[in-house]
Design an enzyme around this catalytic site. Structure first.
Site: not given
Ligand code: CMP
Length: 148
Positions: A9, A49, A115, A126
């Site tokens: 990221k 997303y 991610h 994805e």
């Molecule tokens: P990722 O694995 O990219 O998948 C969804 C993303 O949403 C996650 O990683 C985080 O970056 C973000 N995310 C999920 N839960 C939260 C949270 N409670 N607060 C902030 N960001 C979140």
């Protein structure tokens, strides 16, 4: 063998942690099949997303993911999806196990370094988001021969 998607990221790219993160996954037996640096447009990030639309962290997540480039990587090994999730650790670094990528490199639940696809079906959705089939390269693990 199974393929999954790793995204390094914007926070990890800008903190120059790319090589360290790739080193961790390759030492865990993952083979890199495809890799590219790209930058999400807002519409691409919203599509990627989509399942989080409406959640309180959605808008800042899109802002963060579009703020700088990311590095998308297709990696392969046995049980890739499950293994990568273990190596990456929990979303929130405060809850991530010692030795995981997020424990080492994430700042918080949003700026969480990487991610990893959460299931085989997510990986299958994805990976084509970033790569055409022709961009994913197979190679065998072996001592590299001398080319004459
Ligand atoms: P990722 O694995 O990219 O998948 C969804 C993303 O949403 C996650 O990683 C985080 O970056 C973000 N995310 C999920 N839960 C939260 C949270 N409670 N607060 C902030 N960001 C979140």
């Amino acid at each position: 063998m199974e393929k999954t998607l790793l995204i390094i990221k914007p926070d990890a790219v800008c903190e120059n942690n790319t090589a360290d993160i790739l080193g961790i996954v390759t030492k865990e037996g993952f083979r890199i099949r495809a890799i590219k640096m790209t930058r999400f447009s807002s519409s691409q990030a919203s599509r990627f997303y989509a399942e989080h639309k409406g959640k309180p962290f959605y808008a800042p997540l899109i802002k963060f993911m579009t703020s700088n480039p990311v590095i998308a990587v297709v990696i392969e090994r046995k049980n890739a999806v499950k293994k990568l999730r273990e190596v990456v650790g929990k979303t929130n670094p405060a809850e991530a196990a010692i030795g995981t990528i997020r424990k080492k490199y994430a700042r918080d639940g949003r700026h969480n370094a990487v991610h990893a696809s959460d299931s085989l079906s997510s990986a299958k959705r994805e990976i084509p988001f970033f790569f055409k089939t022709s961009e994913i390269k197979d190679w065998k693990y072996k001592d590299y021969p001398v080319i004459k």
